[in-house]
Design a protein around this motif. Structure first.
Motif, PDB file in Angstrom:
ATOM      1  N   ILE A  46       0.841  -1.200   0.000  1.00 27.79           N
ATOM      2  CA  ILE A  46       0.000   0.000   0.000  1.00 27.79           C
ATOM      3  C   ILE A  46       0.874   1.249   0.000  1.00 27.79           C
ATOM      4  O   ILE A  46       0.615   2.207  -0.723  1.00 27.79           O
ATOM      5  N   GLU A  47       1.927   1.235   0.809  1.00 30.45           N
ATOM      6  CA  GLU A  47       2.842   2.375   0.863  1.00 30.45           C
ATOM      7  C   GLU A  47       3.551   2.577  -0.478  1.00 30.45           C
ATOM      8  O   GLU A  47       3.720   3.709  -0.932  1.00 30.45           O
ATOM      9  N   GLY A  50       1.250   4.249  -2.790  1.00 27.53           N
ATOM     10  CA  GLY A  50       1.153   5.655  -2.418  1.00 27.53           C
ATOM     11  C   GLY A  50       2.337   6.459  -2.915  1.00 27.53           C
ATOM     12  O   GLY A  50       2.174   7.566  -3.440  1.00 27.53           O
ATOM     13  N   LEU A  54       0.021   8.330  -5.333  1.00 27.33           N
ATOM     14  CA  LEU A  54      -0.821   9.182  -4.481  1.00 27.33           C
ATOM     15  C   LEU A  54      -0.592  10.649  -4.806  1.00 27.33           C
ATOM     16  O   LEU A  54       0.533  11.139  -4.802  1.00 27.33           O
ATOM     17  N   SER A  57      -4.171  13.632  -0.098  1.00 21.69           N
ATOM     18  CA  SER A  57      -4.881  12.914   0.958  1.00 21.69           C
ATOM     19  C   SER A  57      -5.484  13.912   1.925  1.00 21.69           C
ATOM     20  O   SER A  57      -4.983  15.022   2.089  1.00 21.69           O
ATOM     21  N   LEU A  66      -8.388   9.771  -0.358  1.00 20.19           N
ATOM     22  CA  LEU A  66      -7.147   9.672  -1.109  1.00 20.19           C
ATOM     23  C   LEU A  66      -7.415   9.912  -2.585  1.00 20.19           C
ATOM     24  O   LEU A  66      -8.418   9.446  -3.123  1.00 20.19           O
ATOM     25  N   TYR A  68      -5.542   9.327  -6.246  1.00 16.55           N
ATOM     26  CA  TYR A  68      -4.451   8.652  -6.934  1.00 16.55           C
ATOM     27  C   TYR A  68      -4.479   9.017  -8.415  1.00 16.55           C
ATOM     28  O   TYR A  68      -5.528   9.370  -8.956  1.00 16.55           O
ATOM     29  N   LEU A  76      -5.804  -0.350  -7.431  1.00 15.05           N
ATOM     30  CA  LEU A  76      -6.742   0.002  -6.354  1.00 15.05           C
ATOM     31  C   LEU A  76      -7.935  -0.943  -6.315  1.00 15.05           C
ATOM     32  O   LEU A  76      -8.401  -1.303  -5.230  1.00 15.05           O
ATOM     33  N   GLU A  83      -8.611  -5.726   0.801  1.00 14.34           N
ATOM     34  CA  GLU A  83      -8.829  -5.050   2.075  1.00 14.34           C
ATOM     35  C   GLU A  83     -10.233  -5.298   2.608  1.00 14.34           C
ATOM     36  O   GLU A  83     -10.435  -5.440   3.809  1.00 14.34           O
ATOM     37  N   PHE A 119      -4.767   3.462   8.696  1.00  9.27           N
ATOM     38  CA  PHE A 119      -4.743   4.583   7.757  1.00  9.27           C
ATOM     39  C   PHE A 119      -3.321   5.012   7.405  1.00  9.27           C
ATOM     40  O   PHE A 119      -3.063   5.454   6.298  1.00  9.27           O
ATOM     41  N   SER A 121      -0.699   3.394   6.676  1.00 11.09           N
ATOM     42  CA  SER A 121      -0.074   2.711   5.539  1.00 11.09           C
ATOM     43  C   SER A 121      -0.580   3.244   4.196  1.00 11.09           C
ATOM     44  O   SER A 121       0.115   3.146   3.195  1.00 11.09           O
ATOM     45  N   PHE A 122      -1.768   3.841   4.180  1.00  8.01           N
ATOM     46  CA  PHE A 122      -2.305   4.380   2.925  1.00  8.01           C
ATOM     47  C   PHE A 122      -1.711   5.736   2.567  1.00  8.01           C
ATOM     48  O   PHE A 122      -1.744   6.134   1.410  1.00  8.01           O
TER      49      PHE A 122
END
Length: 131
Positions: A46-47, A50, A54, A57, A66, A68, A76, A83, A119, A121-122
């Motif tokens: 996920i990171e 981002g 990303l 946010s 978020l 993207y 996603l 998720e 959150f 990690s996003f």
């Protein structure tokens, strides 16, 4: 510009949006992640997404919005499906257009104690000033 949207509490909006739909009448799921030891690897993925895609946010206590780049859409879709399986207490909704994908993750009040870790990690810790 055409905009499509999906909220996992409803049917998919279009053939591009993946479905992780739940019936609104189900009881509230337990606040627990089923990944166990797999959480660290999922958070790393996920990171990485981002850091790559990303654009923006915005954090509220129980909601994370978020934005993207459009090229992240298929990633996603896959991510949201996974998720939704491991953390069924979270609600995911997204909209996509020609140039971006907006993802909103909402947690119930009962998840307040653990939501920061989920959150975090996003929201990639990158030098674009996003966090």
């Amino acid at each position: 510009m055409e905009t499509n949207s999906e909220n996992i509490a409803t049917d998919t909006c279009c053939s591009t949006c993946g479905s992780a739909a739940r019936d609104n009448i189900e009881p509230t799921p337990a606040i627990a992640c089923s990944l166990g030891n797999g959480f660290k690897k999922r958070a790393e993925n996920i990171e990485a997404l981002g850091q790559r895609a990303l654009l923006a946010s915005q954090r509220e206590p129980l909601r994370l919005q978020l934005t993207y780049s459009k090229d992240a859409l298929s990633t996603l879709q896959n991510l949201v499906a996974k998720e939704a399986e491991c953390c069924p207490f979270l609600d995911f909704a997204w909209q996509h257009s020609e140039d971006k994908v907006d993802l909103t993750i909402t947690a119930p009040k009962s998840a307040e104690a653990i939501i920061d870790e989920l959150f975090d990690s996003f929201v990639a810790k990158i030098d674009r000033g996003i966090a």
